[in-house]
Design an enzyme around this catalytic site. Structure first.
Site, PDB file in Angstrom:
ATOM      1  CD  GLN A 104      -3.482  -0.596  -0.169  1.00 16.59           C
ATOM      2  OE1 GLN A 104      -3.138   1.229  -0.249  1.00 16.59           O
ATOM      3  NE2 GLN A 104      -4.206  -1.259  -0.292  1.00 16.59           N
ATOM      4  CB  SER A 105       3.804   1.749  -1.504  1.00 17.04           C
ATOM      5  OG  SER A 105       5.034   2.896  -1.984  1.00 17.04           O
ATOM      6  CG  ASN A 106       0.908   6.226   1.073  1.00 16.76           C
ATOM      7  OD1 ASN A 106       0.374   6.189   1.123  1.00 16.76           O
ATOM      8  ND2 ASN A 106       1.580   6.618   2.609  1.00 16.76           N
TER       9      ASN A 106
ATOM     10  CB  CYS B 175       4.958   2.273  -5.235  1.00 16.03           C
ATOM     11  SG  CYS B 175       6.272   1.926  -4.383  1.00 16.03           S
TER      12      CYS B 175
END
Ligand SMILES: *Cc1c(COP(=O)(O)O)cnc(C)c1O
Length: 356
Positions: A85-87, A89
């Site tokens: 759930q990377s911001n 990326c």
């Protein structure tokens, strides 16, 4: 070294190419209700969740410089990695698309969140990012050594296609791979100058900046900015992942590189790097009651939404520190909202349980 003028520092930053990607300056406001609830001191907010790229956040400030660097190097593909759930990326994919670059994201399953197209992963999908999902240890950020092998394969694949990859480390923080200069941190030196000008325009003498810290560039940049422009401002990083000594080491490397890149000689020492690690609690990306309540508090009292992984933890820390009497009465605290709100929705089940 004497304190630099804001204009002089801005000129040094302006030597680095930058693409227009976000709305600047981001708003700076007093949190009236929260100041009443927790203060004195007075509490202010810097809204880097309102940068305007996708759902906003600190990564888009960094990407203004990183995308410019990638384009100058003739890249047509951007490769990066982080957790599912990377911001970072998602913001990288959005920025890359906006400038015609193809994003490849290696996403590690660092939490037991279900693999659903939700939050940032949904946005990655809508952006048409090339998504590679991999297993990883839970409750920790993925180690560089672990990511490196997989990256190598992806880079080779891209070269076989006849394309030019630009590889950037998680968070756009640590120089290395295709990014030689600490561009993420440089953008946060600029952010510190921005807050200082906003505060000065309202005659606010800020004493502390508090923010969630992850891959280190935000803290390194703000710390370099503070040391260069207003030494008595304390930058407090609330670690969401690493133990404080290890983290201070990372920030120290990035801030050293940042000083060098900007031709500064500030002599930042270990004691200038304030990292609190007691709010990591159950681990990276794990939401507990304190965090859930901090998210609820800011939403109810100020109408502002936080995220569960970063800003919720930083706010939980601010609440705890204020209650413990960590700040003095006439301190002026700036809570730095670094974004991350799309991840809120993938934590729905946990949040509902905790906020019954
Ligand atoms: C990445 C991130 C941070 C941490 O910033 P770093 O520069 O990586 O330390 C804080 N908040 C949010 C919402 C983030 O996405």
């Amino acid at each position: 070294m004497t304190t630099l003028q804001v204009d002089e520092l801005k000129q040094r930053i302006a030597r680095f190419p930058r693409k227009d990607l976000i709305y600047l300056p981001t708003p700076f406001r007093k949190l009236e209700n929260l100041s009443r609830d927790l203060g004195p001191p007075e509490i202010y907010i810097k809204r880097d969740d309102l940068t305007g790229l996708a759902f906003g956040g600190n990564k888009s400030r960094k990407l203004e410089f990183i995308i410019a660097d990638a384009l100058n190097k003739g890249a047509d593909v951007i490769i990066t990695w982080a957790s599912l759930q990377s911001n970072w990326c998602m913001q990288t994919a959005a920025a890359a698309r906006r400038f015609g670059l193809k994003p490849i994201l290696v996403l590690f399953k660092t939490s037991d969140l279900p693999l659903e197209y939700d939050g940032n992963l949904l946005l990655d999908h809508i952006l048409g990012a090339d998504i590679r999902i991999r297993e990883a240890e839970k409750g920790k950020v993925v180690s560089e050594e672990y990511a490196r092998e997989i990256l190598k394969e992806v880079v080779n694949e891209v070269k076989e296609w006849g394309h030019t990859p630009y590889v950037v480390a998680v968070g756009g923080s640590m120089p290395g791979y295709s990014m030689e200069k600490p561009l993420g941190a440089i953008s946060y030196v600029a952010a510190f100058a921005e807050i200082l000008e906003q505060a000065a325009a309202e005659d606010i003498d800020i004493t502390h900046v508090i923010h969630a810290t992850g891959s280190g560039a935000t803290q390194a940049g703000l710390t370099v900015g503070a040391k260069a422009l207003k030494e008595n401002v304390k930058v407090i990083g609330i670690s969401v992942s690493d133990e404080k000594e290890a983290f201070a080491q990372t920030v120290s490397i990035i801030s050293g590189e940042t000083e060098k890149a900007l031709g500064l000689n500030l002599g930042i020492k270990r004691e200038d790097l304030i990292v609190l690690d007691e709010y990591i609690r159950e681990g990276y990306g794990v939401v507990n009651r304190e965090v859930a309540e901090a998210i609820r508090l800011l939403f109810i009292r100020e109408g502002i939404v936080l995220d569960p992984v970063y800003t919720g933890k930083a706010m939980a820390a601010l609440v705890d520190l204020a209650k413990k009497g960590f700040f003095k009465k006439d301190d002026k605290i700036v809570f730095f909202h670094t974004g991350g709100t799309p991840a809120l929705f993938s934590y729905r089940q946990k949040l509902v349980e905790l906020l019954k």
